[in-house]
Design an enzyme around this catalytic site. Structure first.
Site, PDB file in Angstrom:
ATOM      1  N   ALA A 110       0.834  -1.210   0.000  1.00 51.98           N
ATOM      2  CA  ALA A 110       0.000   0.000   0.000  1.00 51.98           C
ATOM      3  C   ALA A 110       0.866   1.257   0.000  1.00 51.98           C
ATOM      4  O   ALA A 110       0.619   2.201  -0.759  1.00 51.98           O
ATOM      5  CB  ALA A 110      -0.928  -0.011   1.216  1.00 51.98           C
ATOM      6  N   TYR A 141     -18.570 -22.367 -22.700  1.00 57.71           N
ATOM      7  CA  TYR A 141     -18.477 -23.823 -22.593  1.00 57.71           C
ATOM      8  C   TYR A 141     -17.730 -24.393 -23.785  1.00 57.71           C
ATOM      9  O   TYR A 141     -17.988 -24.040 -24.933  1.00 57.71           O
ATOM     10  CB  TYR A 141     -19.868 -24.472 -22.517  1.00 57.71           C
ATOM     11  CG  TYR A 141     -19.846 -25.921 -22.925  1.00 57.71           C
ATOM     12  CD1 TYR A 141     -19.139 -26.851 -22.148  1.00 57.71           C
ATOM     13  CD2 TYR A 141     -20.451 -26.362 -24.094  1.00 57.71           C
ATOM     14  CE1 TYR A 141     -19.064 -28.183 -22.542  1.00 57.71           C
ATOM     15  CE2 TYR A 141     -20.384 -27.696 -24.488  1.00 57.71           C
ATOM     16  CZ  TYR A 141     -19.678 -28.600 -23.701  1.00 57.71           C
ATOM     17  OH  TYR A 141     -19.587 -29.899 -24.079  1.00 57.71           O
ATOM     18  N   VAL A 197       9.146   4.926  12.230  1.00 58.52           N
ATOM     19  CA  VAL A 197       8.381   6.045  12.777  1.00 58.52           C
ATOM     20  C   VAL A 197       7.874   5.620  14.146  1.00 58.52           C
ATOM     21  O   VAL A 197       7.108   4.664  14.260  1.00 58.52           O
ATOM     22  CB  VAL A 197       7.222   6.460  11.849  1.00 58.52           C
ATOM     23  CG1 VAL A 197       6.361   7.517  12.519  1.00 58.52           C
ATOM     24  CG2 VAL A 197       7.766   6.971  10.516  1.00 58.52           C
ATOM     25  N   CYS A 232       3.398 -11.755  -0.866  1.00 59.94           N
ATOM     26  CA  CYS A 232       2.611 -12.958  -1.193  1.00 59.94           C
ATOM     27  C   CYS A 232       3.454 -13.993  -1.920  1.00 59.94           C
ATOM     28  O   CYS A 232       3.089 -15.173  -1.977  1.00 59.94           O
ATOM     29  CB  CYS A 232       1.425 -12.615  -2.081  1.00 59.94           C
ATOM     30  SG  CYS A 232       0.359 -11.341  -1.418  1.00 59.94           S
ATOM     31  N   ASP A 256      -2.772  -3.256   5.059  1.00 63.66           N
ATOM     32  CA  ASP A 256      -3.084  -4.212   6.118  1.00 63.66           C
ATOM     33  C   ASP A 256      -3.308  -3.575   7.487  1.00 63.66           C
ATOM     34  O   ASP A 256      -3.818  -4.233   8.396  1.00 63.66           O
ATOM     35  CB  ASP A 256      -1.960  -5.247   6.247  1.00 63.66           C
ATOM     36  CG  ASP A 256      -1.929  -6.214   5.071  1.00 63.66           C
ATOM     37  OD1 ASP A 256      -2.782  -6.092   4.171  1.00 63.66           O
ATOM     38  OD2 ASP A 256      -1.041  -7.089   5.066  1.00 63.66           O
ATOM     39  N   ARG A 272       3.074  10.852  -9.145  1.00 65.40           N
ATOM     40  CA  ARG A 272       2.585  11.080 -10.509  1.00 65.40           C
ATOM     41  C   ARG A 272       1.502  12.162 -10.521  1.00 65.40           C
ATOM     42  O   ARG A 272       1.426  12.967 -11.437  1.00 65.40           O
ATOM     43  CB  ARG A 272       2.009   9.777 -11.099  1.00 65.40           C
ATOM     44  CG  ARG A 272       3.063   8.867 -11.719  1.00 65.40           C
ATOM     45  CD  ARG A 272       2.449   7.863 -12.693  1.00 65.40           C
ATOM     46  NE  ARG A 272       1.456   7.008 -12.055  1.00 65.40           N
ATOM     47  CZ  ARG A 272       1.746   5.901 -11.368  1.00 65.40           C
ATOM     48  NH1 ARG A 272       3.008   5.508 -11.241  1.00 65.40           N
ATOM     49  NH2 ARG A 272       0.788   5.175 -10.821  1.00 65.40           N
TER      50      ARG A 272
END
Lengths: 452, 452
Positions: A11, A426, A79, A42, A283, A21
């Site tokens: 994040a 299908y 921090v 991950c 998170d 940007r």
């Protein structure tokens, strides 16, 4: 404009890149206590497994790339405190502490593994949890010289490491305190996961449910085994703690920011915390569930990525509402794919729905084709309205993609009656003539109150 | 109640089984000119390829099974005429003609291959089209003693047989009169299919576009080659005609039943034709497109199956509206999956939309994982409203499942702006962090008039 971002894995890294940007003239800096920035956490279990050779494949943007685009990155710089009145943060690195001004602050401190209360848990160097790059490197290196592993906890990380260790020739004891593995799934589906794992077990792992590790034993700082409440002893060369994670929300709480009931930072749809000019994403913060509207905590990489983008947009003054999540997730263990979206059965009951279910097991292609696998799909709807509430899939490759079609239906607030009309692709190599999703809808049509 | 069904492959077989369950006391009979009933025609190319050993795997319900459930099946018994005033049909078998009474008639006569106007097309026994079981058996047997094949037409059947022949060691000349293969896809996507096939071409086939076969040459009743308009000669041991199919709607037209502009039988949402007590379903009839509301002709096994069910429900007096189709379809050729749903670009323009597009190429997993493939996804939306109109995917396995998520969005009439909020599953073995679908939506958000 000075923008300070705390944390830089998913994040935080996304927010930094996006805001630079949007506002090229702003000063954007990332402060993180981590040794790396912007990486695919991950992917760590797959690095450990040996699916690719070099952990640097996991790095998305290097410090140099951030610098080139005008973003300052401070690694190993924690921090310690947020000072909202002064619009400053207190940063400590190995050498000194210093204050940094901000106009906008984005908290992306992530989450950390829960360390279970087990005797000896902190006494041995070969006891690991998996969260950061260096955890992954350490676990892989230790695994390569190990013959046995104990994995405590059978959620996503636990099952992913079970696979990694088994594929590397280790014998694994997987220990779960609940009476079933993968307890974030509904009971019936986690029992199915268990059955499939048992079927693929070539005597290279043992699953112990309803079992609690009471002590880690060892000598000279090296764990050699674990003892359980039921009196078992399991020798091991490596111990993994994978009993869950918790949000790194303390620094926000200390600053007076409202924390939700989930323990994560509460934000509105603009990713704003309760204190002006402070945003949170990833998170460390809560999100709204798109189905129920309730606050939930769904710490996932895909969600973190999106929240980072929305935090950046709003911090840059571009009004952008992040509506929420469905909790869609997927992983694999050995040859089993497991995936879910929407509410679980427990959540549906908790949030006041009367859920009805269809559980369907079908082949993943027409049965006469080669390499046929099986997919079991559970779909849940509200009895009164027919509104689709969620679903879970367990089975061969492709199980997860049924969940993505279902997630799209949840997003569109479709009912069973509506989804039944779906026109899915299908062809014999790709699905049975009637996709398991449509079979599930036909069954559900008979269980909901509104006619189909 | 006497229910007569004409045709028994997919729609007819489904309708028969369903109506007998709904009305156990009714007399249900299937009359078909075919030698088989209730089979998976879509599986024939895979039988030819040798994906399974025995064609009987394709049989869904045998004549005996139908008889056991109280349904009479008359093979090689062609209905030559429908007499609506008398509520009778005229049936001819090898020995005699006879009249059969009906209370409800269900027309499920399917479609048949178009035989192109080529000199010599009917003169040789090794010139085939693929529609029925015996076609499949004949093609497979001939293939096993062949070294070269000419396939005329590059739609679904043409590409499926290209794969079957190449996998069995034949050299294939694929001839397409259009300037691109798989012309039911948009131009850019069919060019991409061509590129991928060229890449997987190990000198075992040649694709000839903008090429017309003018003559099939041979001797003693055996074709030995084809000549083309551009003057080429291609020697061959087997010729396949796969230039398309047309609906078997003549018998309905002769009876005064309204035929749609597509050439297929027009039905309402209850699968009723323009004449009372006569229903139609499957490849012989039209359907409504769920996006545009226009009549389209989408002859697919999945659609036939559903229409058979709806025809049975309504013929049995259970009011059930079949809303229509999205035209979702999928096939593969060699290592390329190709799939589509919703409107094509040409259809979108024809039906009055102003389409905008996003074309996205991404890996099918995170790039650091092994066995990474690529998926190119084209998503189309209406510029003014942002309404999603359709999409096409070409690439590795899994391309089709993105199309199913998109089909679900089309069903729910979602806009780009809404889909952008979707929460799709993510894990490194299953998709990139941001699924190609979501990347496509981000791009489309910048192209539609309504803000995202």
């Amino acid at each position: 404009m000075k923008i300070v971002i705390i944390g830089g894995v998913a994040a935080g890294a996304k927010a930094a890149a996006k805001i630079k940007r949007l506002l090229p003239d702003s000063e954007v800096s990332i402060y993180t206590d981590d040794t790396h920035v912007s990486y695919s956490a991950c992917g760590l279990p797959y690095y450990i497994e040996g699916n690719f050779a070099d952990y640097t494949s996991l790095l998305v943007r290097s410090v140099e790339e951030f610098n080139t685009s005008g973003i300052d990155v401070y690694l190993e710089s924690k921090v310690e405190k947020i000072l909202p009145a002064q619009q400053q943060v207190l940063v400590c690195n190995k050498k000194h502490a210093f204050l940094v001004d901000y106009d906008k602050l984005i908290i992306a401190t992530g989450a950390r593994p829960i360390i279970p209360n087990i005797a000896g848990v902190k006494d041995y160097k070969n006891v690991y949890s998996l969260r950061k790059i260096e955890d992954g490197i350490a676990i892989r290196n230790k695994m390569l010289e190990s013959k046995r592993a104990v994995v405590i906890g059978s959620g996503f990380i636990g099952l992913e490491l079970l696979e990694a260790f088994v594929r590397n020739g280790l014998f694994v004891d997987l220990i779960e305190k609940n009476d079933r593995i993968m307890p974030s799934f509904d009971t019936d589906m986690s029992e199915l996961i268990r059955q499939r794992l048992d079927q693929s077990n070539d005597n290279n792992f043992e699953i112990h449910t309803s079992e609690i590790v009471t002590e880690i034993l060892g000598e000279n700082g090296v764990a050699t085994g674990v003892k359980t409440l039921s009196g078992k002893y399991m020798p091991t060369d490596i111990v993994i703690l994978s009993v869950g994670i918790k949000p790194n929300s303390e620094i926000a709480r200390d600053a007076g920011i409202v924390i939700g009931d989930t323990g994560a930072i509460r934000v509105n749809k603009l990713m704003q915390t309760s204190i002006e000019n402070i945003y949170a994403c990833g998170d460390c913060c809560e999100e709204r569930h798109l189905i129920s509207g309730n606050y939930v905590w769904v710490p996932l990489g895909s969600t973190a990525n999106k929240e980072g983008e929305y935090a950046a947009l709003n911090a840059a003054g571009v009004y952008s509402e992040f509506e929420g999540v469905l909790g869609s997730s997927v992983t694999r263990c050995l040859n089993t794919t497991m995936s879910m979206t929407g509410l679980t059965e427990a959540q549906a009951l908790e949030f006041g729905y009367t859920p009805v279910f269809a559980i369907v097991s079908k082949t993943d292609k027409v049965a006469y084709m080669p390499n046929v696998g099986e997919i079991t799909l559970k779909v849940m709807a509200d009895k009164a309205s027919g509104l689709l509430l969620g679903g879970q899939a367990v089975g061969s490759i492709g199980a997860d993609k049924r969940i993505n079609a279902l997630a799209t239906a949840l997003l569109g607030r479709l009912t069973v009656q509506e989804f039944k009309r779906n026109d899915l692709t299908y062809s014999p190599p790709f699905s049975p003539t009637i996709d398991p999703l449509l079979t599930a809808m036909s069954i559900l049509c008979k269980k909901v109150s509104r006619p189909c």
